[in-house]
Design an enzyme around this catalytic site. Structure first.
Site, PDB file in Angstrom:
ATOM      1  CE1 TYR A 192     -64.699 -38.626 -12.117  1.00  0.00           C
ATOM      2  CE2 TYR A 192     -66.237 -37.085 -11.108  1.00  0.00           C
ATOM      3  CZ  TYR A 192     -65.083 -37.836 -11.039  1.00  0.00           C
ATOM      4  OH  TYR A 192     -64.313 -37.822  -9.894  1.00  0.00           O
ATOM      5  CG  ASN A 227     -57.860 -43.638  -5.746  1.00  0.00           C
ATOM      6  OD1 ASN A 227     -58.352 -42.592  -5.306  1.00  0.00           O
ATOM      7  ND2 ASN A 227     -56.817 -43.631  -6.574  1.00  0.00           N
ATOM      8  CB  VAL A 244     -59.041 -50.548 -12.838  1.00  0.00           C
ATOM      9  CG1 VAL A 244     -58.170 -50.373 -11.636  1.00  0.00           C
ATOM     10  CG2 VAL A 244     -59.429 -49.235 -13.470  1.00  0.00           C
ATOM     11  NE  ARG A 260     -50.621 -39.486 -12.108  1.00  0.00           N
ATOM     12  CZ  ARG A 260     -51.729 -39.001 -12.671  1.00  0.00           C
ATOM     13  NH1 ARG A 260     -52.119 -37.776 -12.393  1.00  0.00           N
ATOM     14  NH2 ARG A 260     -52.436 -39.743 -13.509  1.00  0.00           N
TER      15      ARG A 260
HETATM   16  P1  NDP Z   1     -55.494 -38.274 -10.343  1.00  0.00           P
HETATM   17  O1  NDP Z   1     -55.817 -37.999 -11.771  1.00  0.00           O
HETATM   18  O2  NDP Z   1     -54.649 -37.311  -9.584  1.00  0.00           O
HETATM   19  O3  NDP Z   1     -54.847 -39.750 -10.211  1.00  0.00           O
HETATM   20  C1  NDP Z   1     -55.485 -40.833 -10.838  1.00  0.00           C
HETATM   21  C2  NDP Z   1     -54.831 -42.118 -10.421  1.00  0.00           C
HETATM   22  O4  NDP Z   1     -55.550 -43.206 -11.020  1.00  0.00           O
HETATM   23  C3  NDP Z   1     -53.390 -42.246 -10.902  1.00  0.00           C
HETATM   24  O5  NDP Z   1     -52.674 -42.989  -9.953  1.00  0.00           O
HETATM   25  C4  NDP Z   1     -53.552 -43.026 -12.215  1.00  0.00           C
HETATM   26  O6  NDP Z   1     -52.381 -43.768 -12.600  1.00  0.00           O
HETATM   27  C5  NDP Z   1     -54.664 -43.972 -11.838  1.00  0.00           C
HETATM   28  N1  NDP Z   1     -55.401 -44.496 -12.977  1.00  0.00           N
HETATM   29  C6  NDP Z   1     -56.078 -43.803 -13.936  1.00  0.00           C
HETATM   30  N2  NDP Z   1     -56.625 -44.643 -14.815  1.00  0.00           N
HETATM   31  C7  NDP Z   1     -56.294 -45.901 -14.416  1.00  0.00           C
HETATM   32  C8  NDP Z   1     -56.550 -47.198 -14.922  1.00  0.00           C
HETATM   33  N3  NDP Z   1     -57.272 -47.400 -16.023  1.00  0.00           N
HETATM   34  N4  NDP Z   1     -56.026 -48.256 -14.268  1.00  0.00           N
HETATM   35  C9  NDP Z   1     -55.288 -48.091 -13.126  1.00  0.00           C
HETATM   36  N5  NDP Z   1     -55.024 -46.883 -12.605  1.00  0.00           N
HETATM   37  C10 NDP Z   1     -55.510 -45.803 -13.242  1.00  0.00           C
HETATM   38  O7  NDP Z   1     -56.928 -38.448  -9.634  1.00  0.00           O
HETATM   39  P2  NDP Z   1     -57.402 -38.047  -8.152  1.00  0.00           P
HETATM   40  O8  NDP Z   1     -56.390 -38.464  -7.170  1.00  0.00           O
HETATM   41  O9  NDP Z   1     -57.865 -36.638  -8.177  1.00  0.00           O
HETATM   42  O10 NDP Z   1     -58.716 -38.944  -8.012  1.00  0.00           O
HETATM   43  C11 NDP Z   1     -58.703 -40.226  -7.378  1.00  0.00           C
HETATM   44  C12 NDP Z   1     -60.126 -40.734  -7.286  1.00  0.00           C
HETATM   45  O11 NDP Z   1     -60.921 -39.813  -6.536  1.00  0.00           O
HETATM   46  C13 NDP Z   1     -60.818 -40.867  -8.649  1.00  0.00           C
HETATM   47  O12 NDP Z   1     -61.678 -41.979  -8.648  1.00  0.00           O
HETATM   48  C14 NDP Z   1     -61.627 -39.584  -8.745  1.00  0.00           C
HETATM   49  O13 NDP Z   1     -62.715 -39.728  -9.609  1.00  0.00           O
HETATM   50  C15 NDP Z   1     -62.037 -39.406  -7.292  1.00  0.00           C
HETATM   51  N6  NDP Z   1     -62.407 -38.049  -6.961  1.00  0.00           N
HETATM   52  C16 NDP Z   1     -61.518 -37.013  -7.104  1.00  0.00           C
HETATM   53  C17 NDP Z   1     -61.896 -35.723  -6.783  1.00  0.00           C
HETATM   54  C18 NDP Z   1     -60.973 -34.554  -6.904  1.00  0.00           C
HETATM   55  O14 NDP Z   1     -61.429 -33.425  -6.678  1.00  0.00           O
HETATM   56  N7  NDP Z   1     -59.705 -34.727  -7.229  1.00  0.00           N
HETATM   57  C19 NDP Z   1     -63.247 -35.440  -6.288  1.00  0.00           C
HETATM   58  C20 NDP Z   1     -64.090 -36.586  -6.170  1.00  0.00           C
HETATM   59  C21 NDP Z   1     -63.672 -37.847  -6.494  1.00  0.00           C
HETATM   60  P3  NDP Z   1     -51.172 -43.057 -13.432  1.00  0.00           P
HETATM   61  O15 NDP Z   1     -50.427 -42.193 -12.450  1.00  0.00           O
HETATM   62  O16 NDP Z   1     -50.358 -44.202 -13.916  1.00  0.00           O
HETATM   63  O17 NDP Z   1     -51.812 -42.258 -14.521  1.00  0.00           O
END
Ligand code: NDP
Length: 247
Positions: free
Chosen positions: A155, A90, A64, A15
């Site tokens: 975080y 990510n 992860v 996602r």
């Molecule tokens: P989302 O919540 O939209 O997506 C998170 C993704 O990480 C999903 O694919 C989820 O899988 C996966 N995930 C969560 N936990 C695990 C785990 N334990 N093992 C494997 N996969 C996992 O997050 P974003 O796309 O918004 O964020 C992506 C990255 O960017 C993160 O590291 C976030 O901290 C960082 N970020 C985001 C910002 C924002 O404004 N959105 C700003 C700054 C940084 P599943 O679909 O199966 O749940």
């Protein structure tokens, strides 16, 4: 940028930003193995989108923070794709709360996924990348790692860690053709930020010189650049992709 013939691992590719990164790497010609936590429907959608771009895609459901999982992802990529040229750490979660009342389990869960997960993956790719004398590692940090944010002590700690870790690894692997960098996004429109109340969203927009929230594709473009051969002389850096918010 041309990533033809390169093979990438992206954690959390089902996602949001992770999916956009998978698609951008595939669009540039890379094959992509990605992991996800549990959303199989979303993972299948990412997989179809990668394959529609003519790239090979592999989805692996594995948390992860599982050391065996990191090894499994790398072994699968080596067996099925032949190499690991690019790693994008990510996957990330939030468990917000004020410090005074934050449960220890919420602190630990965020550190385990966001920080230890990145460490485990970097550790697992180090040997094959050193052997190949080539690698591109990119970690997703955040603008709040540099600025702090109330309610996000866990975080912010994890995201500051994924700035310090790449700098250390960049020094360890600099002479082996492996670069290690971080990308620090600002506020990006994904499920993670969807729950923000309108008032908070308005206040945030006022603090972003670009005047808009970012799109996952804005971050993916920066990651794809750092993943390219052309970025080979950039290492240990933090690239802010935040519309100017973190200035
Ligand atoms: P989302 O919540 O939209 O997506 C998170 C993704 O990480 C999903 O694919 C989820 O899988 C996966 N995930 C969560 N936990 C695990 C785990 N334990 N093992 C494997 N996969 C996992 O997050 P974003 O796309 O918004 O964020 C992506 C990255 O960017 C993160 O590291 C976030 O901290 C960082 N970020 C985001 C910002 C924002 O404004 N959105 C700003 C700054 C940084 P599943 O679909 O199966 O749940």
């Amino acid at each position: 940028m041309n990533l033809t013939g390169k093979n990438a691992i992206v954690t959390g590719g089902s996602r949001g930003i992770g999916r956009a990164i998978c698609l951008e790497l595939a669009r540039q010609g890379a094959n992509v193995l990605f992991s996800y936590a549990g959303n199989t429907a979303a993972a299948e959608e990412s997989l179809r989108a990668i394959e529609a771009l003519g790239a090979r895609g592999i989805a692996v459901q594995r948390s992860v923070d599982d050391p065996e999982g990191a090894k499994l992802l790398v072994d699968t990529a080596l067996k099925e794709l032949g190499s690991v040229d690019i790693l994008v750490n990510n996957a990330g979660i939030t468990r917000d709360g004020l410090t005074m009342t934050m449960k220890e389990e919420d602190f630990d869960a965020v550190i385990a996924t966001n920080l230890k997960g990145a460490y485990l993956m970097m550790k697992a790719v180090t040997r094959p990348m050193m052997k190949a004398r080539y690698g591109r590692i990119i970690n997703l940090s955040s603008v709040v790692a540099l600025r702090g944010n109330p309610g996000q002590i866990n975080y912010c700690a994890s995201k500051a860690g994924v700035i310090g870790m790449p700098k250390s690894l960049a020094k360890e692997l600099g002479s082996r053709g492996v670069t290690v960098n971080a990308v620090a996004p600002g506020y990006i429109q994904t499920d993670m930020t969807a729950a923000l109340p309108d008032s908070a969203r308005e206040a945030l927009l006022g603090a972003i010189p670009a005047g808009r929230m970012g799109a996952p594709e804005d971050v993916a473009a920066a990651v794809a650049f750092l993943a390219s051969e052309q970025a080979g002389y950039i290492t240990g850096q933090v690239l802010q992709v935040d519309g100017g918010m973190g200035m």
